[in-house]
Each structure stands twice: as C-alpha cells, then as structure tokens.
Motif scaffolding. Structure first.
Motif, PDB file in Angstrom:
ATOM      1  N   GLN A 165       0.831  -1.188   0.000  1.00  0.00           N
ATOM      2  CA  GLN A 165       0.000   0.000   0.000  1.00  0.00           C
ATOM      3  C   GLN A 165       0.871   1.245   0.000  1.00  0.00           C
ATOM      4  O   GLN A 165       1.780   1.370   0.811  1.00  0.00           O
ATOM      5  N   LEU A 166       0.575   2.158  -0.921  1.00  0.00           N
ATOM      6  CA  LEU A 166       1.265   3.438  -1.003  1.00  0.00           C
ATOM      7  C   LEU A 166       0.325   4.528  -0.515  1.00  0.00           C
ATOM      8  O   LEU A 166      -0.882   4.473  -0.756  1.00  0.00           O
ATOM      9  N   ARG A 167       0.898   5.522   0.154  1.00  0.00           N
ATOM     10  CA  ARG A 167       0.087   6.609   0.678  1.00  0.00           C
ATOM     11  C   ARG A 167       0.800   7.927   0.471  1.00  0.00           C
ATOM     12  O   ARG A 167       1.992   8.055   0.744  1.00  0.00           O
ATOM     13  N   VAL A 168       0.077   8.907  -0.032  1.00  0.00           N
ATOM     14  CA  VAL A 168       0.546  10.285  -0.129  1.00  0.00           C
ATOM     15  C   VAL A 168      -0.462  11.141   0.626  1.00  0.00           C
ATOM     16  O   VAL A 168      -1.602  11.300   0.189  1.00  0.00           O
ATOM     17  N   GLY A 169      -0.048  11.677   1.784  1.00  0.00           N
ATOM     18  CA  GLY A 169      -0.994  12.392   2.625  1.00  0.00           C
ATOM     19  C   GLY A 169      -2.071  11.438   3.105  1.00  0.00           C
ATOM     20  O   GLY A 169      -1.802  10.377   3.650  1.00  0.00           O
ATOM     21  N   ASP A 170      -3.333  11.786   2.843  1.00  0.00           N
ATOM     22  CA  ASP A 170      -4.451  10.939   3.241  1.00  0.00           C
ATOM     23  C   ASP A 170      -4.967  10.076   2.092  1.00  0.00           C
ATOM     24  O   ASP A 170      -5.983   9.393   2.237  1.00  0.00           O
ATOM     25  N   VAL A 171      -4.274  10.103   0.953  1.00  0.00           N
ATOM     26  CA  VAL A 171      -4.684   9.324  -0.219  1.00  0.00           C
ATOM     27  C   VAL A 171      -3.827   8.075  -0.294  1.00  0.00           C
ATOM     28  O   VAL A 171      -2.597   8.141  -0.206  1.00  0.00           O
ATOM     29  N   SER A 172      -4.461   6.912  -0.454  1.00  0.00           N
ATOM     30  CA  SER A 172      -3.714   5.666  -0.499  1.00  0.00           C
ATOM     31  C   SER A 172      -4.240   4.784  -1.615  1.00  0.00           C
ATOM     32  O   SER A 172      -5.350   4.972  -2.130  1.00  0.00           O
ATOM     33  N   GLY A 173      -3.448   3.811  -1.983  1.00  0.00           N
ATOM     34  CA  GLY A 173      -3.839   2.859  -3.005  1.00  0.00           C
ATOM     35  C   GLY A 173      -2.904   1.670  -3.008  1.00  0.00           C
ATOM     36  O   GLY A 173      -1.775   1.739  -2.516  1.00  0.00           O
ATOM     37  N   VAL A 174      -3.383   0.549  -3.557  1.00  0.00           N
ATOM     38  CA  VAL A 174      -2.602  -0.683  -3.604  1.00  0.00           C
ATOM     39  C   VAL A 174      -1.874  -0.762  -4.934  1.00  0.00           C
ATOM     40  O   VAL A 174      -2.460  -0.545  -5.995  1.00  0.00           O
TER      41      VAL A 174
END
Length: 419
Positions: A165-174
């Motif tokens: 899982q990658l996250r930038v700030g409060d946005v994440s995605g697999v």
C-alpha cells in the motif's frame, strides 16, 4: 511530496513444505532451491522472539533537476516486532502503542523494512520467482532471484493483512510490486531484499517507489537471529522530486510482554529502602523554569526523538510560593532539527519538555524554550513558538547550557512532528 508513506503489511498465508531432496528428476535445481529458500525464510521469521531495536532514519531530498541529495533531518525511534506486527515508540517512552508510524512522524516515512516486507515475499504463495544466477559479494557466493506480484494479487494479499500500500498524505492505493533478492549459497539466509512498486494507482501521486533491505545475524540473548541491519527507501513524485530515507537498526534485544514494553528502571533489591509516595501534580500554565542541560546535545549526531534532560537551577515560584524546587529533573525530546546554509551556518532546533520529577512529586508537562544563553558565542534567538536559532559553526550544546522554559497548556497529542 511532503507527507509520503509506504506500507507493507504482514502476510498471513502459509507456504507448502519444501522438498528435502537435493535433486528431483524433471525439476530444475533452481526450482527446488526456491522451495528450500522459502522454508528457510519461514524458519528464520517464525523463530524470531519478541524484540526491539533502535531505528535511526536519515531523511534526504533532492529536486527534479538536482543530482545531489540534501539531508533534511534524522529520526531516532524504538521499533519492536510483536506477533508479526511492527510497533513504534520514541526513545525512553515507557510503552509502544498501536499508532501508525505516519501518525508519529511527519514528512516522508515508511514502514515494513523491519520484518514485514520479508514476510510478504516469502510467507505467501502469491509471488512468482525466477532464478537469475550466482553473484559474489565480499568473497561470499550468493544466489540471486527475482520475484513478481501483480497488482490484482497484491490487493488479494492486502485483504489477508498483506499487500503493498502506497500513501501520499491521506490518499492511499494498492500497487503491485517486484524486485530481486540474494541469499547465501551455504545457509540460504536472506542477504538482500529489494521491493519496487509497479502499476501505482493514478490518484497516488508517485512516479516510483523502491525499498532495499540488507540482513545479518544478530545475537539476542544466547542465540543469534537473522535481522535487517539497514534499508534505503526512495520515493519519486510526479514532479521528479525525490525523497530518500536511509535507515539503520542497532541495540536489538529481547523483551517480555504482549503489547507493552517497559523501559523503567528495574525493581529495587530487597536491601534497598522502598521509595516514598509520589504525588501526581499539575503545574500552572505560564510557570517559568530556569534549567541547565544535564548532558551535552551533539549537533553532529542529533536526531528527532532524542531525549533531552535538564536540571532546574532555581526555585520556580508563583505568588511567592515554590512550585518546583531547585534540583528537580525534567526530560523531554528533540522535536525538530535542521541545519541551513545561507550567508552563515544556522542551526534550527525545536525542543519540548514532557515530564518533571522532584522529591515526592512528578508532573506531565508541556514546556517550550523561551530563552537560551549559549556560552559558545555567536548569536542565539528563541521565537515565540519555542524554536531556537543558533548562528555559526557549532559542534554541540554543552553540558550546563542554560535554557529557560515556559509551561504551556497541554494540547491533544497528534503524534506529528512538524517544523
């Protein structure tokens, strides 16, 4: 690019038992070897005791058009592996908690290097593997393999407490992930593991993410265990700006307990006199504490999270009544530090006191610096938010450096350290 997080959760799926025969008709040796490698990895990972290490992270950044990384700051944390889960605490804290690392530390940060990446790659049936060949490193022969996890299978792992899982700030995605790993040709112990993201979701504004861990055997108690000793994480944004975290692990030791770890002093011996009662007190907002540093604070090795201890040098009074006596000890930590170069060298430092103790009493506090008298010369300033500015070349804040603090109203702890 200022609030990146990369997460690799623990793999829950088991692996099939490896063939024990050195060869098998019709099956290539490298195929049998990967089965033995996975069994060896399972042995190493499942034999790990509950343990904790000191984790030091050097964070650097470079612009899209720059070839040179510039050090941003250094973090120091306690990291523990408990039942396959990574837990974090500041040095000297009396317990670990379940907060995510991003809730403790702002800026570019990642977890998974301690143990979780290895579990995802080796304790799962999802990756596919390919033998690359033999390599030599420092006179030691290694087997090198590549592996691949497609994004749809990474998402499947995530449902089972794994995945990438990658996250930038409060946005994440697999994302999917792939990479290479090296194992020792004799012991089949893991030596190096590389994790590279692919098929990054478009709403996660990263162009690339890569983490590489190196492993070695470390003595814990009377046995030795395979542990990571360093890692390097790099994240590249869509604008080309790149952040790099270089992490090292040290002072690893075993501990007892299920979910909390105590760093308190050992209990007194039977011959020692029992301590007297200690009252929990509240200190009034605005109270001024005049103190001096108990130990020097090196500006060459300083890290966010380092402990700061001071001694009160004069009675702190309110309405002529002594609230905190001379000789009281207070401790806190470094919240932020950076070094800037403009016309001259500038050290920018944020400190906070969190606890104070004196005979018969203790208090949890929030105190910020409001004054500093630095005996090493050059100019010093403290702004209204408690940030200390030290101009000129300096090696450390010496033992005995006078610091003046003000008790502030305690705020809810967000866990984030910002500059």
């Amino acid at each position: 690019m200022h609030r990146w997080l990369i997460v690799a959760a623990v793999a829950a799926a088991g692996v099939c038992a490896a063939q024990s025969e050195p060869s098998h008709p019709g099956i290539a040796p490298e195929v049998l070897r990967i089965a033995r490698i996975k069994v060896r990895a399972r042995e190493n990972l499942e034999q790990l005791p509950n343990y904790t290490c000191t984790e030091t992270i050097e964070r650097s950044r470079r612009g899209a058009k720059s070839r040179r990384f510039r050090l941003t700051d250094t973090l120091r944390l306690e990291v523990a592996l408990v039942g396959g889960k990574e837990l974090y605490a500041w040095p000297g804290a009396n317990k670990f908690d379940d907060r995510e690392l991003r809730d403790m530390v702002g800026g570019t940060i990642g977890n998974g290097s301690f143990a979780l990446h290895a579990r995802s790659v080796f304790l799962s049936n999802v990756p596919t593997y390919k033998y690359i060949g033999e390599v030599e490193e420092f006179g030691r022969k290694l087997y090198r393999y590549s592996y691949y996890v497609p994004v749809n299978r990474s998402g499947y792992q995530l449902l089972n407490r794994s995945g990438y899982q990658l996250r930038v700030g409060d946005v994440s995605g697999v994302a999917g992930y792939h990479g290479e790993f090296d194992v020792d040709s004799q012991s089949l112990d893991l030596v190096r593991l590389e994790v590279i993201a692919h098929d990054i979701p478009p709403h996660v504004t990263l162009a690339a993410a890569r983490d590489e861990m190196r492993y070695q055997r470390v003595a814990i108690g009377e046995s030795d265990f395979l542990l990571p000793h360093s890692s390097e994480l790099s994240l590249t944004g869509l604008d080309g700006e790149e952040s790099r975290n270089r992490t090292s692990f040290a002072n690893c030791h075993q501990y007892s307990g299920e979910s909390t770890i105590s760093f308190d002093d050992p209990p007194p011996t039977a011959s020692a006199a029992p301590p007297g009662p200690v009252a929990e007190v509240e200190l009034p907002e605005g109270l001024i504490l005049e103190t001096r540093l108990v130990e020097p604070l090196s500006l060459q090795t300083i890290a966010i999270g380092d402990i700061v201890e001071v001694e009160v040098t004069s009675n702190a009074k309110k309405a002529k009544a002594t609230i905190v006596p001379r000789g009281a000890r207070a401790h806190g930590r470094v919240l932020a530090y950076r070094r800037e170069y403009n016309r001259s060298e500038m050290h920018i430092l944020r400190l906070r006191l969190e606890e104070i103790e004196f005979p018969g009493a203790r208090a949890e506090i929030l105190a910020i610096p409001v004054g500093a008298r630095i005996p090493q010369g050059n100019s010093t300033a403290v702004d209204k938010t408690g940030i200390i500015y030290l101009r000129g070349q300096r090696q450390s804040l010496m033992k005995g450096t006078p610091l003046i603090w003000r008790i502030e109203a305690k705020q809810p702890d967000t866990g984030r350290n910002t500059q």
